[in-house]
Motif scaffolding. Structure first.
Motif, PDB file in Angstrom:
ATOM      1  N   LEU A  36       0.830  -1.210   0.000  1.00  0.00           N
ATOM      2  CA  LEU A  36       0.000   0.000   0.000  1.00  0.00           C
ATOM      3  C   LEU A  36       0.862   1.257   0.000  1.00  0.00           C
ATOM      4  CD1 LEU A  36      -2.892  -0.794   2.505  1.00  0.00           C
ATOM      5  CD2 LEU A  36      -3.133  -0.219   0.086  1.00  0.00           C
ATOM      6  N   ALA A  37       1.951   1.240   0.780  1.00  0.00           N
ATOM      7  CA  ALA A  37       2.831   2.406   0.860  1.00  0.00           C
ATOM      8  C   ALA A  37       3.424   2.723  -0.511  1.00  0.00           C
ATOM      9  CB  ALA A  37       3.938   2.160   1.877  1.00  0.00           C
ATOM     10  N   GLN A  38       3.850   1.678  -1.235  1.00  0.00           N
ATOM     11  CA  GLN A  38       4.389   1.890  -2.590  1.00  0.00           C
ATOM     12  C   GLN A  38       3.306   2.384  -3.539  1.00  0.00           C
ATOM     13  OE1 GLN A  38       6.935  -1.125  -4.366  1.00  0.00           O
ATOM     14  NE2 GLN A  38       7.306  -2.040  -2.353  1.00  0.00           N
ATOM     15  N   ASP A  39       2.142   1.739  -3.491  1.00  0.00           N
ATOM     16  CA  ASP A  39       1.067   2.085  -4.427  1.00  0.00           C
ATOM     17  C   ASP A  39       0.581   3.520  -4.221  1.00  0.00           C
ATOM     18  OD1 ASP A  39       1.235  -0.463  -5.430  1.00  0.00           O
ATOM     19  OD2 ASP A  39      -0.519  -1.227  -4.339  1.00  0.00           O
ATOM     20  N   ILE A  40       0.429   3.925  -2.973  1.00  0.00           N
ATOM     21  CA  ILE A  40      -0.050   5.274  -2.692  1.00  0.00           C
ATOM     22  C   ILE A  40       0.957   6.310  -3.185  1.00  0.00           C
ATOM     23  CG2 ILE A  40      -0.526   6.912  -0.824  1.00  0.00           C
ATOM     24  CD1 ILE A  40      -1.859   4.554   0.665  1.00  0.00           C
ATOM     25  N   ALA A  41       2.247   6.072  -2.943  1.00  0.00           N
ATOM     26  CA  ALA A  41       3.276   7.004  -3.418  1.00  0.00           C
ATOM     27  C   ALA A  41       3.255   7.117  -4.937  1.00  0.00           C
ATOM     28  CB  ALA A  41       4.658   6.562  -2.938  1.00  0.00           C
TER      29      ALA A  41
END
Length: 421
Positions: A36-41
């Protein structure tokens, strides 16, 4: 681009050098938050880059990274790669499966944070909305304007060959994600238009055999006919700014005029009564005026009248024909379709008709709709020939950053929602 004082993009009609920014992967502060952290960024970076005002610095150029949201930023490492803005963030998966996203924006060269850090919470399914909200906040802090990423578009999805095209209403995020169909393809549908709160859609359907205006609830996907008077055809609907009234055209006895109807009471008022074709009405943001198209002067032109009818003033005087006018959310411009010398254009003009500017040119461009901040226009572009197809495009109000909008299959007749609540 101002370099004195806080970092700020000055948006003008001149050439803008995109502002270089860096978005390291957001920090995953709990197990299960890594993807999620990668996707949101990535969505934040795509939103900003897609405006044409920002240029992302690739991760391969990074000298250092951010692995702890609370640690001091090593500004020298970001200055060295010429990042002018730095966006850091962290993602937490909370109990019950909810997600928390917090972020900060830094002016790298001054070493200062722009505004205060913010936190958004939502469900895991709503992670894209949280990413758009982060991007809206960053965009606003650097440009001084409201963002437009946390918004949706309703449009006519098109499939099949040109002579047997199937059309149905579809809704999606502004960037093409989270597609959902609102109608089937059994009947022709046209001209979907969002309500001011984004919860309802007006559109025209031929399901009764004649064009009729329907109103659809986006959440429940229930609908009802709005205007169903025998012997008439109704089309080209649009909400008033308060969402209480609808303005649209009715054709009766071969003559088309503009009417205004209160949705609650059904009470109808006729606003024009000319022997010409009057259609495509659009309210000003304050609800006091209506712009529309008419051929009363012998060719298709734009006129402005009081929202309750009365004397109309012509505002288009260039060569060619003008149609599909729509008032900017800011109130300062009117977008339109222009046909001149065998080409179609999307253009804008001041509300008095001055300072006309054409933003596009092609075989067929039509049907502009404004982003909620009045900075970007989306429209339909159709290619010529037996195998021609329709697709959605967007362009900055200055004429820069023309690009296709991602859709599943063909698309036409877009309507941009306000920012979601």
């Amino acid at each position: 681009m101002a370099q004195n004082g806080p970092l700020r993009i000055e948006i003008t009609d001149g050439v803008i050098e995109p502002l270089p920014f860096a978005v390291p992967n957001f920090v995953a502060e709990t197990s299960g938050a890594g993807q999620l952290a990668q996707d949101i960024a990535r969505v934040v970076a795509a939103d900003l880059s897609g405006t044409g005002l920002f240029r992302e610095i690739p991760k391969e150029a990074f000298i250092s990274n951010i692995t702890n949201f609370a640690s001091p930023v090593q500004f020298a490492d970001w200055k060295a790669i010429n990042a002018q803005a730095l966006i850091s963030g962290a993602v937490t998966v909370e109990g019950g499966g909810n997600v928390s996203v917090k972020f900060r924006v830094y002016d790298v060269f001054s070493g200062q944070e722009l505004g205060n850090g913010l936190r958004f919470r939502g469900t895991q399914d709503g992670w894209r909305r949280m990413a758009h909200k982060v991007a809206d906040a960053v965009y606003s802090r650097i440009t001084g304007e409201t963002g437009y990423f946390d918004s949706r578009v309703v449009y006519v999805s098109e499939t099949g060959p040109k002579n047997e095209r199937k059309k149905r209403l579809a809704i999606m995020d502004y960037d093409g994600a989270n597609l959902k169909f609102l109608t089937d393809s059994n009947n022709i549908v046209l001209a979907p238009r969002f309500s001011p709160t984004g919860d309802r859609v007006l559109y025209t359907s031929y399901e009764t055999g004649f064009p009729r205006v329907f109103v659809l609830d986006v959440g429940s996907v229930t609908r009802r006919v709005l205007e169903d008077q025998s012997g008439t055809m109704s089309f080209a609907p649009r909400f008033s700014p308060d969402g209480q009234d609808v303005v649209f055209s009715i054709t009766e006895g071969g003559n088309s005029d503009i009417y205004r109807m209160n949705i609650g009471s059904g009470r109808r008022t006729r606003l024009t009564s000319a022997p010409s074709i009057e259609t495509a009405p659009s309210f000003s943001p304050d609800g006091s005026k209506i712009v529309f198209e008419s051929d009363r002067s012998g060719s298709q032109q734009l006129y402005v009248m009081d929202a309750n009818g009365g004397q109309a003033t012509r505002i288009s005087f260039g060569q060619g024909r003008y149609g599909t006018p729509v008032w900017s959310p800011r109130g300062d411009l009117i977008a339109f379709t222009k046909q001149s010398k065998g080409r179609f254009h999307i253009g804008v003009m001041r509300v008095d008709g001055s300072e006309e500017r054409l933003l596009t040119a092609s075989f067929l461009d039509e049907g502009p709709t404004w982003a909620p901040n009045g900075r970007v226009i989306m429209f339909t572009r159709e290619t010529q020939g037996a195998n021609g197809s329709s697709s959605l495009y967007s362009v900055d109000v200055s004429g820069r950053n023309l690009k296709p909008v991602r859709t599943q299959g063909g698309g036409s007749d877009p309507s941009w929602s306000p920012l979601q609540q």
